[in-house]
Design a protein around this motif. Structure first.
Motif, short mmCIF file in Angstrom:
data_model
loop_
_atom_site.label_atom_id
_atom_site.label_comp_id
_atom_site.label_asym_id
_atom_site.label_seq_id
_atom_site.Cartn_x
_atom_site.Cartn_y
_atom_site.Cartn_z
N LEU A 1 3.83 13.66 56.91
CA LEU A 1 3.10 14.92 57.06
C LEU A 1 2.45 15.35 55.74
O LEU A 1 1.32 15.84 55.74
CB LEU A 1 4.04 16.02 57.55
N MET A 2 3.15 15.17 54.63
CA MET A 2 2.57 15.52 53.33
C MET A 2 1.37 14.63 53.02
O MET A 2 0.35 15.10 52.51
CB MET A 2 3.62 15.41 52.23
N TYR A 3 1.47 13.36 53.34
CA TYR A 3 0.36 12.44 53.12
C TYR A 3 -0.85 12.84 53.96
O TYR A 3 -1.98 12.88 53.46
CB TYR A 3 0.80 11.00 53.45
N LYS A 4 -0.61 13.12 55.23
CA LYS A 4 -1.72 13.53 56.11
C LYS A 4 -2.34 14.84 55.63
O LYS A 4 -3.56 15.00 55.68
CB LYS A 4 -1.22 13.69 57.55
N GLY A 5 -1.53 15.78 55.16
CA GLY A 5 -2.06 17.03 54.65
C GLY A 5 -2.88 16.83 53.39
O GLY A 5 -3.94 17.44 53.22
N LEU A 6 -2.41 15.97 52.51
CA LEU A 6 -3.15 15.67 51.28
C LEU A 6 -4.48 14.99 51.59
O LEU A 6 -5.51 15.34 51.01
CB LEU A 6 -2.31 14.78 50.36
N MET A 7 -4.46 14.07 52.53
CA MET A 7 -5.71 13.40 52.90
C MET A 7 -6.69 14.38 53.56
O MET A 7 -7.90 14.28 53.36
CB MET A 7 -5.43 12.23 53.85
N ALA A 8 -6.18 15.34 54.32
CA ALA A 8 -7.04 16.34 54.93
C ALA A 8 -7.64 17.25 53.85
O ALA A 8 -8.81 17.65 53.94
CB ALA A 8 -6.27 17.15 55.94
N LEU A 9 -6.85 17.59 52.84
CA LEU A 9 -7.37 18.43 51.75
C LEU A 9 -8.42 17.71 50.93
O LEU A 9 -9.37 18.33 50.46
CB LEU A 9 -6.22 18.89 50.85
N LEU A 10 -8.27 16.43 50.75
CA LEU A 10 -9.22 15.65 49.98
C LEU A 10 -10.45 15.27 50.78
O LEU A 10 -11.40 14.71 50.23
CB LEU A 10 -8.55 14.40 49.40
N GLY A 11 -10.44 15.51 52.07
CA GLY A 11 -11.59 15.23 52.91
C GLY A 11 -11.66 13.82 53.45
O GLY A 11 -12.68 13.38 53.93
N ARG A 12 -10.58 13.10 53.36
CA ARG A 12 -10.52 11.74 53.91
C ARG A 12 -9.76 11.76 55.21
O ARG A 12 -8.92 12.61 55.45
CB ARG A 12 -9.83 10.80 52.93
#
Length: 62
Positions: free
Chosen positions: A50-61
């Protein structure tokens, strides 16, 4: 995508439930260390996803 996130949250809750299940005074009492390990691994792994998915969503990927 929303179903994936809900599935991850449900998996984390299942890990917490597995940690809290009382196995003493049952025939499964010998499996308590194994269920605790599985519960801890489920919580950690799905939280990291979940943290990985959230980070990727914040970075726009994706």
């Amino acid at each position: 995508m929303d179903r994936f996130i809900l599935l991850m949250l449900a998996s984390i809750l299942a890990g917490f439930a597995l940690l809290k299940v009382p196995l003493s005074d049952t025939f499964l009492a010998g499996l308590e260390p194994i269920t605790n390990l599985i519960g801890i691994l489920a919580i950690v792994i799905f939280s990291l996803v979940l943290m990985y998915k959230g980070l990727m969503a914040l970075l726009g990927r994706k």
